[in-house]
Design a protein around this motif. Structure first.
Motif, PDB file in Angstrom:
ATOM      1  N   ASN A 338      41.028 -16.704  54.848  1.00 34.61           N
ATOM      2  CA  ASN A 338      41.990 -17.319  55.761  1.00 34.61           C
ATOM      3  C   ASN A 338      41.256 -18.468  56.443  1.00 34.61           C
ATOM      4  OD1 ASN A 338      43.846 -15.408  55.012  1.00 34.61           O
ATOM      5  ND2 ASN A 338      43.632 -14.165  56.849  1.00 34.61           N
ATOM      6  N   LEU A 339      41.493 -19.676  55.946  1.00 30.30           N
ATOM      7  CA  LEU A 339      40.710 -20.839  56.347  1.00 30.30           C
ATOM      8  C   LEU A 339      41.240 -21.439  57.648  1.00 30.30           C
ATOM      9  CD1 LEU A 339      38.475 -22.878  55.678  1.00 30.30           C
ATOM     10  CD2 LEU A 339      40.166 -24.166  54.340  1.00 30.30           C
ATOM     11  N   GLY A 340      40.422 -21.362  58.704  1.00 33.24           N
ATOM     12  CA  GLY A 340      40.811 -21.925  59.988  1.00 33.24           C
ATOM     13  C   GLY A 340      40.495 -23.412  60.073  1.00 33.24           C
ATOM     14  N   THR A 390      38.964 -16.107  58.787  1.00 29.59           N
ATOM     15  CA  THR A 390      37.689 -15.603  58.270  1.00 29.59           C
ATOM     16  C   THR A 390      36.570 -16.637  58.334  1.00 29.59           C
ATOM     17  OG1 THR A 390      38.208 -16.218  55.976  1.00 29.59           O
ATOM     18  CG2 THR A 390      38.895 -14.028  56.708  1.00 29.59           C
ATOM     19  N   ILE A 391      36.902 -17.925  58.240  1.00 29.76           N
ATOM     20  CA  ILE A 391      35.896 -18.988  58.333  1.00 29.76           C
ATOM     21  C   ILE A 391      36.624 -20.266  58.740  1.00 29.76           C
ATOM     22  CG2 ILE A 391      36.036 -19.790  55.943  1.00 29.76           C
ATOM     23  CD1 ILE A 391      32.900 -19.854  56.006  1.00 29.76           C
ATOM     24  N   THR A 392      35.932 -21.194  59.426  1.00 32.90           N
ATOM     25  CA  THR A 392      36.623 -22.329  60.042  1.00 32.90           C
ATOM     26  C   THR A 392      35.939 -23.649  59.716  1.00 32.90           C
ATOM     27  OG1 THR A 392      37.514 -21.021  61.870  1.00 32.90           O
ATOM     28  CG2 THR A 392      37.231 -23.362  62.288  1.00 32.90           C
ATOM     29  N   ILE A 393      36.761 -24.721  59.687  1.00 37.50           N
ATOM     30  CA  ILE A 393      36.267 -26.096  59.587  1.00 37.50           C
ATOM     31  C   ILE A 393      36.671 -26.835  60.861  1.00 37.50           C
ATOM     32  CG2 ILE A 393      36.436 -28.297  58.364  1.00 37.50           C
ATOM     33  CD1 ILE A 393      37.075 -26.778  55.830  1.00 37.50           C
ATOM     34  N   THR A 394      35.741 -27.583  61.447  1.00 33.36           N
ATOM     35  CA  THR A 394      36.066 -28.465  62.559  1.00 33.36           C
ATOM     36  C   THR A 394      35.720 -29.889  62.161  1.00 33.36           C
ATOM     37  OG1 THR A 394      35.666 -28.994  64.891  1.00 33.36           O
ATOM     38  CG2 THR A 394      33.837 -27.989  63.685  1.00 33.36           C
ATOM     39  N   ASN A 395      36.696 -30.779  62.250  1.00 33.33           N
ATOM     40  CA  ASN A 395      36.533 -32.154  61.797  1.00 33.33           C
ATOM     41  C   ASN A 395      36.199 -33.044  62.994  1.00 33.33           C
ATOM     42  OD1 ASN A 395      36.585 -34.587  60.489  1.00 33.33           O
ATOM     43  ND2 ASN A 395      38.773 -34.566  60.022  1.00 33.33           N
ATOM     44  N   VAL A 396      34.908 -33.127  63.344  1.00 34.93           N
ATOM     45  CA  VAL A 396      34.499 -33.978  64.470  1.00 34.93           C
ATOM     46  C   VAL A 396      34.414 -35.440  64.054  1.00 34.93           C
ATOM     47  CG1 VAL A 396      33.271 -32.103  65.597  1.00 34.93           C
ATOM     48  CG2 VAL A 396      32.035 -33.594  64.029  1.00 34.93           C
ATOM     49  N   ILE A 408      30.868 -20.529  66.597  1.00 31.40           N
ATOM     50  CA  ILE A 408      31.638 -19.735  65.637  1.00 31.40           C
ATOM     51  C   ILE A 408      32.890 -19.176  66.303  1.00 31.40           C
ATOM     52  CG2 ILE A 408      31.557 -17.717  64.106  1.00 31.40           C
ATOM     53  CD1 ILE A 408      28.441 -18.085  64.196  1.00 31.40           C
ATOM     54  N   ASN A 409      33.999 -19.260  65.598  1.00 35.14           N
ATOM     55  CA  ASN A 409      35.243 -18.668  66.080  1.00 35.14           C
ATOM     56  C   ASN A 409      35.074 -17.145  66.123  1.00 35.14           C
ATOM     57  OD1 ASN A 409      37.848 -19.222  67.031  1.00 35.14           O
ATOM     58  ND2 ASN A 409      38.767 -18.627  65.083  1.00 35.14           N
ATOM     59  N   PRO A 410      35.415 -16.484  67.240  1.00 36.42           N
ATOM     60  CA  PRO A 410      35.205 -15.033  67.342  1.00 36.42           C
ATOM     61  C   PRO A 410      35.825 -14.281  66.175  1.00 36.42           C
ATOM     62  CG  PRO A 410      35.821 -15.920  69.477  1.00 36.42           C
ATOM     63  CD  PRO A 410      35.972 -17.043  68.492  1.00 36.42           C
ATOM     64  N   GLY A 411      35.078 -13.291  65.660  1.00 39.82           N
ATOM     65  CA  GLY A 411      35.550 -12.490  64.541  1.00 39.82           C
ATOM     66  C   GLY A 411      35.216 -13.061  63.187  1.00 39.82           C
ATOM     67  N   GLU A 412      34.558 -14.223  63.155  1.00 42.06           N
ATOM     68  CA  GLU A 412      34.199 -14.850  61.891  1.00 42.06           C
ATOM     69  C   GLU A 412      32.672 -14.920  61.788  1.00 42.06           C
ATOM     70  OE1 GLU A 412      36.240 -18.591  61.614  1.00 42.06           O
ATOM     71  OE2 GLU A 412      38.196 -17.707  62.119  1.00 42.06           O
ATOM     72  N   SER A 413      32.185 -15.407  60.658  1.00 42.40           N
ATOM     73  CA  SER A 413      30.741 -15.442  60.446  1.00 42.40           C
ATOM     74  C   SER A 413      30.177 -16.853  60.406  1.00 42.40           C
ATOM     75  CB  SER A 413      30.384 -14.737  59.133  1.00 42.40           C
ATOM     76  OG  SER A 413      30.966 -15.421  58.032  1.00 42.40           O
ATOM     77  N   ALA A 414      31.042 -17.869  60.217  1.00 40.21           N
ATOM     78  CA  ALA A 414      30.517 -19.227  60.061  1.00 40.21           C
ATOM     79  C   ALA A 414      31.578 -20.261  60.394  1.00 40.21           C
ATOM     80  CB  ALA A 414      30.000 -19.444  58.640  1.00 40.21           C
ATOM     81  N   ILE A 415      31.106 -21.475  60.715  1.00 34.37           N
ATOM     82  CA  ILE A 415      32.005 -22.613  60.946  1.00 34.37           C
ATOM     83  C   ILE A 415      31.308 -23.867  60.444  1.00 34.37           C
ATOM     84  CG2 ILE A 415      31.139 -22.828  63.322  1.00 34.37           C
ATOM     85  CD1 ILE A 415      33.861 -24.021  64.091  1.00 34.37           C
ATOM     86  N   LEU A 416      32.059 -24.717  59.731  1.00 37.11           N
ATOM     87  CA  LEU A 416      31.526 -25.941  59.143  1.00 37.11           C
ATOM     88  C   LEU A 416      32.045 -27.147  59.923  1.00 37.11           C
ATOM     89  CD1 LEU A 416      30.032 -27.361  56.710  1.00 37.11           C
ATOM     90  CD2 LEU A 416      32.296 -27.481  55.626  1.00 37.11           C
ATOM     91  N   VAL A 437      28.471 -42.250  53.606  1.00 35.94           N
ATOM     92  CA  VAL A 437      27.594 -41.114  53.917  1.00 35.94           C
ATOM     93  C   VAL A 437      28.174 -40.324  55.095  1.00 35.94           C
ATOM     94  CG1 VAL A 437      25.267 -40.443  54.659  1.00 35.94           C
ATOM     95  CG2 VAL A 437      25.578 -42.359  53.071  1.00 35.94           C
ATOM     96  N   THR A 438      27.994 -39.029  55.056  1.00 34.57           N
ATOM     97  CA  THR A 438      28.420 -38.169  56.161  1.00 34.57           C
ATOM     98  C   THR A 438      27.374 -37.078  56.387  1.00 34.57           C
ATOM     99  OG1 THR A 438      30.266 -36.899  57.085  1.00 34.57           O
ATOM    100  CG2 THR A 438      29.691 -36.444  54.813  1.00 34.57           C
ATOM    101  N   THR A 439      27.504 -36.392  57.529  1.00 35.03           N
ATOM    102  CA  THR A 439      26.628 -35.265  57.857  1.00 35.03           C
ATOM    103  C   THR A 439      27.477 -34.003  58.013  1.00 35.03           C
ATOM    104  OG1 THR A 439      25.031 -36.684  58.982  1.00 35.03           O
ATOM    105  CG2 THR A 439      24.954 -34.332  59.498  1.00 35.03           C
ATOM    106  N   LEU A 440      27.024 -32.932  57.411  1.00 36.00           N
ATOM    107  CA  LEU A 440      27.675 -31.627  57.534  1.00 36.00           C
ATOM    108  C   LEU A 440      26.775 -30.702  58.345  1.00 36.00           C
ATOM    109  CD1 LEU A 440      28.703 -31.144  53.784  1.00 36.00           C
ATOM    110  CD2 LEU A 440      30.159 -32.011  55.627  1.00 36.00           C
ATOM    111  N   ALA A 441      27.379 -29.865  59.178  1.00 31.45           N
ATOM    112  CA  ALA A 441      26.629 -28.875  59.960  1.00 31.45           C
ATOM    113  C   ALA A 441      27.308 -27.518  59.795  1.00 31.45           C
ATOM    114  CB  ALA A 441      26.583 -29.262  61.434  1.00 31.45           C
ATOM    115  N   LEU A 442      26.521 -26.513  59.472  1.00 35.37           N
ATOM    116  CA  LEU A 442      27.054 -25.155  59.302  1.00 35.37           C
ATOM    117  C   LEU A 442      26.393 -24.231  60.315  1.00 35.37           C
ATOM    118  CD1 LEU A 442      28.889 -23.305  57.463  1.00 35.37           C
ATOM    119  CD2 LEU A 442      26.752 -22.668  56.301  1.00 35.37           C
ATOM    120  N   SER A 443      27.198 -23.673  61.224  1.00 34.04           N
ATOM    121  CA  SER A 443      26.715 -22.634  62.138  1.00 34.04           C
ATOM    122  C   SER A 443      27.112 -21.290  61.573  1.00 34.04           C
ATOM    123  CB  SER A 443      27.321 -22.810  63.538  1.00 34.04           C
ATOM    124  OG  SER A 443      26.846 -23.966  64.173  1.00 34.04           O
TER     125      SER A 443
END
Length: 475
Positions: A338-340, A390-396, A408-416, A437-443
């Motif tokens: 369930n992609l947030g 279950t996992i989330t993307i934030t487009n900054v 991290i969104n509560p109840g999930e394990s990672a956010i990109l 070019v872009t930068t990705l960050a995974l918490s």
């Protein structure tokens, strides 16, 4: 249930989400005297997750709206009463207290006119709330005004206070401050504890006890004075920035977001990794897909391919799609995604999710993303759409930001976090060329995701965005 209780029915604030405890009444659609029918929407409320319209489950005539618009109400509290039998005339007044109820502290009898006025609105099941049996302690009257005990009182006759025991060794008289009071306020240990619990500085309390001793009543009086001062608007000094500051109550979505972020940040041990990647080919593919008849009318942008790249990475590294169950001390691995998508709205940040995003084709994913963003901007996202992620993307990147350390969104394990795409000098095929070019960050939650797993997921996302043909070869 009495006839009056059957006639006047109350509609209580329901739990419109999953375990929510309160909601704010945004708008009433009815007023006292209006006729309502079963299923009619009577008000709109804002929970910690979304704005929701509430239908009433019975017919009748609105008797009373219990709360004004803008009031936050606990779940289970009656918010509206309805006369389900308006032709029956006025209801009987509330019955007098049953024998045995506490009356010792009741005030003297009021004039008959006042007594009727105080009773006529207190119908069974609505109206003024009954007095609580927990009463605030009364201040003692001066000795001259205290009434003598009656002969029938069971309490023993008062005894003269016993003389204080002599100290074990001579002590100096208490040091006095400039006002003539002891430098250290005199109070018994229970009174000191009460003052500490109420946040009262004994230095500020005026004692009323013998020899300048502070009593419990003195502490309560000081606490009431402090509370009254807090509730009374204070005129700003001439040097203050009058008219240049705004105070907005923290409630609704913003309050829930703040609480969730604090809980997540101080519960899950966050680790954030970064990678900078050449996404020139991905940006070219986005331009081509916008011309594809299969995607006509759909929202096609770089976020769509970032989402698809993350879903491919999860398929290759499924253990990233999990949650930590603190109560049972278990890791729950999920065979669905369930992609947030973090969305900024006028009411604050919300994270609706696309259910079973991993099972969708690219056109289906594009359609779901467009609908999700549109619904969020219009404030129509339902609580169900924000539950179960279950996992989330934030487009900054849409704000021109290169990267960040997302929580991290509560109840999930990672956010990109997906950063801004910028034209930069880049070594491509042995030569320095301008590239997108872009930068990705995974918490990720380091309790269940170790460095190797987190690194593999981030590397796979970057690899797909660098060479989007991998969407076919890795799918």
């Amino acid at each position: 249930m009495t006839a009056v209780e059957q006639r006047f029915r109350e509609f209580k604030m329901p739990d419109v989400g999953e375990g929510l405890t309160e909601a704010e009444i945004l708008k009433w659609f009815v007023a006292p005297g209006d006729t309502v029918t079963d299923g009619q929407v009577v008000c709109e409320v804002e929970t910690a997750k979304a704005a929701v319209e509430l239908p009433i489950p019975f017919d009748g005539v609105v008797h009373e709206l219990r709360f004004d618009e803008g009031t936050t109400v606990d779940v289970g509290t009656p918010i509206i009463s309805v006369d389900t039998d308006p032709g029956a005339g006025e209801a009987a007044p509330q019955a007098a207290p049953a024998a045995g109820e506490a009356v010792a502290e009741a005030p003297a009898a009021a004039p008959e006119s006042e007594e009727k006025e105080g009773r006529q609105a207190n119908l069974v099941g609505y109206g003024a709330a009954p007095a609580s049996t927990k009463r605030r302690p009364r201040k003692p009257l001066p000795s001259a005004q205290r009434s003598a005990p009656t002969p029938s009182a069971a309490a023993p006759a008062p005894r003269a206070p016993a003389p204080a025991p002599a100290p074990a060794r001579p002590e100096a008289a208490p040091e006095l401050n400039g006002s003539g009071r002891p430098a250290r306020p005199l109070a018994k240990p229970p009174v000191r504890k009460l003052a500490k619990d109420l946040g009262i500085d004994l230095e500020t309390v005026t004692p009323s006890g013998a020899d300048g001793i502070i009593t419990r009543e003195d502490v309560h009086a000081a606490a009431e004075a402090v509370q009254a001062a807090r509730e009374t608007p204070v005129a700003a000094p001439a040097t203050a920035a009058q008219g240049r500051e705004r105070r907005v109550p923290v409630k609704g979505v913003r309050k829930a977001t703040a609480q969730a972020m604090v809980n997540s940040a101080f519960t899950a041990p966050h680790v954030t990794e970064f990678v900078t990647v050449d996404v020139t080919r991905t940006m070219k593919l986005v331009s081509e897909l916008k011309q594809d008849p299969e995607l006509a009318g759909l929202r096609v942008n770089p976020l769509l391919l970032v989402a698809k790249a993350l879903l491919v990475a999860i398929r290759r590294n499924p253990d990233i799609n999990a949650t930590w169950d603190e109560g049972n001390q278990e890791i729950v691995y999920k065979d669905y995604v369930n992609l947030g998508i973090a969305a900024a709205t006028p009411r604050g940040l919300i994270v609706p999710n696309i259910k079973d995003a991993d099972a969708k084709t690219l056109p289906e994913l594009a359609s779901a993303l467009g609908e999700l963003v549109g619904t969020a901007r219009e404030g129509r996202t339902s609580p169900a759409e924000m539950s179960g992620g279950t996992i989330t993307i934030t487009n900054v990147g849409v704000f021109g930001i290169d990267a960040g350390t997302p929580i991290i969104n509560p109840g999930e394990s990672a956010i990109l976090a997906f950063g801004a795409v910028k034209l930069q000098p880049w070594v491509h095929k042995g030569e320095v060329k301008p590239r997108q070019v872009t930068t990705l960050a995974l918490s990720f939650d380091h309790r269940l995701v170790d460095g190797e797993l987190g690194s593999k997921v981030l590397a796979d996302v970057a690899a797909v965005l660098e060479r989007p043909k991998r969407l076919i070869t890795w799918a």
